[in-house]
Design a protein around this motif. Structure first.
Motif, PDB file in Angstrom:
ATOM      1  N   UNK A   1       0.835  -1.183   0.000  1.00  0.00           N
ATOM      2  CA  UNK A   1       0.000   0.000   0.000  1.00  0.00           C
ATOM      3  C   UNK A   1       0.880   1.247   0.000  1.00  0.00           C
ATOM      4  N   UNK A   2       0.401   2.307  -0.629  1.00  0.00           N
ATOM      5  CA  UNK A   2       1.214   3.521  -0.688  1.00  0.00           C
ATOM      6  C   UNK A   2       1.241   4.203   0.676  1.00  0.00           C
ATOM      7  N   UNK A   3       2.369   4.848   1.016  1.00  0.00           N
ATOM      8  CA  UNK A   3       2.462   5.542   2.308  1.00  0.00           C
ATOM      9  C   UNK A   3       1.742   6.881   2.252  1.00  0.00           C
ATOM     10  N   UNK A   4       1.364   7.363   3.411  1.00  0.00           N
ATOM     11  CA  UNK A   4       0.732   8.683   3.469  1.00  0.00           C
ATOM     12  C   UNK A   4       1.758   9.799   3.307  1.00  0.00           C
ATOM     13  N   UNK A   5       2.990   9.530   3.656  1.00  0.00           N
ATOM     14  CA  UNK A   5       4.047  10.555   3.550  1.00  0.00           C
ATOM     15  C   UNK A   5       5.270   9.924   2.890  1.00  0.00           C
ATOM     16  N   UNK A   6       5.323   9.891   1.547  1.00  0.00           N
ATOM     17  CA  UNK A   6       6.481   9.311   0.848  1.00  0.00           C
ATOM     18  C   UNK A   6       7.665  10.281   0.859  1.00  0.00           C
ATOM     19  N   UNK A   7       8.365  10.332   1.969  1.00  0.00           N
ATOM     20  CA  UNK A   7       9.402  11.333   2.183  1.00  0.00           C
ATOM     21  C   UNK A   7      10.747  10.696   2.510  1.00  0.00           C
ATOM     22  N   UNK A   8      11.817  11.437   2.202  1.00  0.00           N
ATOM     23  CA  UNK A   8      13.161  11.132   2.674  1.00  0.00           C
ATOM     24  C   UNK A   8      13.498  12.093   3.810  1.00  0.00           C
ATOM     25  N   UNK A   9      14.113  11.558   4.874  1.00  0.00           N
ATOM     26  CA  UNK A   9      14.619  12.367   5.977  1.00  0.00           C
ATOM     27  C   UNK A   9      16.133  12.157   6.026  1.00  0.00           C
ATOM     28  N   UNK A  10      16.904  13.231   5.815  1.00  0.00           N
ATOM     29  CA  UNK A  10      18.355  13.096   5.645  1.00  0.00           C
ATOM     30  C   UNK A  10      19.098  14.026   6.584  1.00  0.00           C
ATOM     31  N   UNK A  11      20.151  13.481   7.188  1.00  0.00           N
ATOM     32  CA  UNK A  11      21.110  14.264   7.961  1.00  0.00           C
ATOM     33  C   UNK A  11      22.442  14.166   7.238  1.00  0.00           C
ATOM     34  N   UNK A  12      23.020  15.327   6.908  1.00  0.00           N
ATOM     35  CA  UNK A  12      24.244  15.384   6.118  1.00  0.00           C
ATOM     36  C   UNK A  12      25.294  16.206   6.860  1.00  0.00           C
ATOM     37  N   UNK A  13      26.529  15.681   6.877  1.00  0.00           N
ATOM     38  CA  UNK A  13      27.642  16.376   7.525  1.00  0.00           C
ATOM     39  C   UNK A  13      28.787  16.501   6.528  1.00  0.00           C
ATOM     40  N   UNK A  14      29.208  17.743   6.264  1.00  0.00           N
ATOM     41  CA  UNK A  14      30.331  18.015   5.368  1.00  0.00           C
ATOM     42  C   UNK A  14      31.423  18.717   6.160  1.00  0.00           C
ATOM     43  N   UNK A  15      32.677  18.322   5.938  1.00  0.00           N
ATOM     44  CA  UNK A  15      33.768  18.925   6.701  1.00  0.00           C
ATOM     45  C   UNK A  15      35.056  18.858   5.893  1.00  0.00           C
ATOM     46  N   UNK A  16      36.009  19.722   6.268  1.00  0.00           N
ATOM     47  CA  UNK A  16      37.333  19.670   5.656  1.00  0.00           C
ATOM     48  C   UNK A  16      38.391  19.956   6.709  1.00  0.00           C
ATOM     49  N   UNK A  17      39.621  19.467   6.451  1.00  0.00           N
ATOM     50  CA  UNK A  17      40.700  19.542   7.422  1.00  0.00           C
ATOM     51  C   UNK A  17      42.011  19.852   6.701  1.00  0.00           C
ATOM     52  N   UNK A  18      42.988  20.342   7.465  1.00  0.00           N
ATOM     53  CA  UNK A  18      44.334  20.617   6.942  1.00  0.00           C
ATOM     54  C   UNK A  18      44.269  21.556   5.741  1.00  0.00           C
ATOM     55  N   UNK A  19      43.507  22.630   5.892  1.00  0.00           N
ATOM     56  CA  UNK A  19      43.366  23.630   4.831  1.00  0.00           C
ATOM     57  C   UNK A  19      42.799  22.988   3.563  1.00  0.00           C
ATOM     58  N   UNK A  20      41.747  22.176   3.740  1.00  0.00           N
ATOM     59  CA  UNK A  20      40.986  21.533   2.668  1.00  0.00           C
ATOM     60  C   UNK A  20      41.785  20.463   1.928  1.00  0.00           C
ATOM     61  N   UNK A  21      42.828  19.955   2.532  1.00  0.00           N
ATOM     62  CA  UNK A  21      43.533  18.805   1.946  1.00  0.00           C
ATOM     63  C   UNK A  21      42.691  17.543   2.117  1.00  0.00           C
ATOM     64  N   UNK A  22      42.051  17.393   3.270  1.00  0.00           N
ATOM     65  CA  UNK A  22      41.177  16.250   3.551  1.00  0.00           C
ATOM     66  C   UNK A  22      39.744  16.760   3.657  1.00  0.00           C
TER      67      UNK A  22
END
Length: 400
Positions: free
Chosen positions: A203-224
């Protein structure tokens, strides 16, 4: 391909505004000026409207097994993009893929060809809100590249839809750390559009949604650089799929490389790869019934070496598996275990003739090989190895 997020796109536009406002029009050897400015010698004095044309065309030689299948010219991507800054806080982004159809999809009432149709608002230096059609905030660096720059995707990124309507809240913890919380649709059309023939009792859902947690980071002056995400979404009533993606990038001098690890599982086949291996039971049927309880694991690595300012060589490898994590005895619920393994390998050379990187000419070779287990063969599955040699160009042309 950078699948640029709206937040970083807007930052780029802010940084380039000063260039675009100059009164002297330089020679057209870069995107510092648009085609309009070069043709009219009239400089733009604001950043409200930017219009670009993205093109990726090539001559391709396709092989199936050890035999030549086809050799032909092809436009892989041609896209129109409009974006800009209305003021210091409000920005917008629209992009449409002219290779795709314009029929409105059932759920979102938008054609699949529209990839971005969003507005963003910077609440302050820390928080930004993005509303509208946008890319899902998933991790990984292959995913984060612009699609028109990709020669061959991994299965995970090739088969997953990634542009959905929704809302994102971005929080810049520090200059090198960003968190994103996002809620979007998890499909753009009907369930049949997304999954094909549905198993009984779905059966189809009432709320066909994605829930996303995203983490972006950089280190060593954007080397990593790191891009991680976790996602949950209700595919059908009471049935949830889950994804965890992690991207790791090292950029130092002429070397630039990444390693992505991507895992996806769902009660309905989230990619459709295993389902399409199964032949339809009857010629009159639309296709095989969508398989249940399917999971995919992908490892993708690429290394670039810029041995000259105008020349780059690269190599890419992919290893991916498709399995059923909870089996059954019915036709649409076969036994658990691994069904498919795919290896991908690619190498190429790129030439950048202009002062910037908007235009480059390439020569690439790509191979894909597959292994099916006894469980897959018992379902009647079969697949052949493929290969491709391509020569062509990629150009992002600033029109205005």
């Amino acid at each position: 391909m950078k699948r640029l997020t709206a937040f970083w796109l807007s930052a780029f536009y802010l940084c380039t505004t000063s260039l675009q406002a100059q009164s002297i029009i330089p020679e057209r050897d870069s995107s510092a000026i648009s085609l309009f400015e070069y043709a009219t010698k009239i400089p733009r004095r604001n950043n409200v409207f930017n219009l670009n044309l993205e093109m990726h065309a090539s001559f391709n030689t396709f092989f199936t097994g050890n035999k030549l299948d086809e050799a032909a010219f092809r436009f892989n991507h041609i896209k129109l993009e409009a974006a800009g800054e209305v003021n210091d806080r409000l920005f917008y982004w629209y992009r449409q893929n002219l290779n795709q159809g314009n029929e409105g999809m059932e759920l979102e009432n938008l054609p699949e060809s529209i990839e971005y149709a969003l507005i963003g608002y910077r609440l302050n230096d820390k928080f930004t809100v993005i509303l509208g059609k946008q890319d899902a905030a998933w991790g990984g660096f292959e995913y984060d590249l612009n699609p028109f720059e990709i020669y061959e995707y991994s299965d995970m990124n090739e088969y997953m839809d990634c542009y959905f309507t929704g809302a994102t809240l971005a929080y810049q913890l520090t200059p090198s750390q960003e968190l994103r919380v996002q809620v979007t649709d998890n499909r753009i059309g009907s369930m049949e559009d997304a999954y094909g023939v549905l198993p009984a009792g779905i059966e189809k859902p009432r709320a066909p949604l994605f829930y996303t947690l995203n983490w972006n980071s950089n280190y060593l002056d954007e080397v990593v650089n790191l891009r991680y995400s976790a996602t949950a979404g209700e595919q059908a009533k009471g049935k949830w799929m889950y994804m965890a993606w992690a991207g790791h990038n090292v950029c130092s001098g002429p070397f630039d490389g990444y390693l992505d690890v991507m895992y996806t599982r769902g009660p309905l086949d989230p990619l459709g790869i295993l389902t399409e291996l199964v032949p339809a039971a009857d010629e009159d049927e639309e296709g095989p019934v969508c398989l249940r309880n399917v999971q995919y694991l992908s490892f993708v690595a690429e290394m670039n070496y810029r041995f000259h300012p105008k020349w780059n060589v690269f190599a890419k490898g992919m290893y991916e598996t498709g399995s059923i994590y909870k089996g059954g005895n019915s036709e649409d619920a076969p036994p658990s275990g691994k069904y498919r393994t795919a290896w991908g390998y690619q190498a190429g050379i790129e030439f950048y003739p202009m002062a910037d990187e908007n235009l480059h000419i390439f020569l690439t070779g790509t191979g894909r090989s597959y292994s099916l287990t006894g469980k897959a063969k018992a379902l009647g599955a079969s697949i052949e190895n493929t290969g491709k040699i391509s020569i062509g160009f990629i150009y992002k042309l600033p029109l205005y």
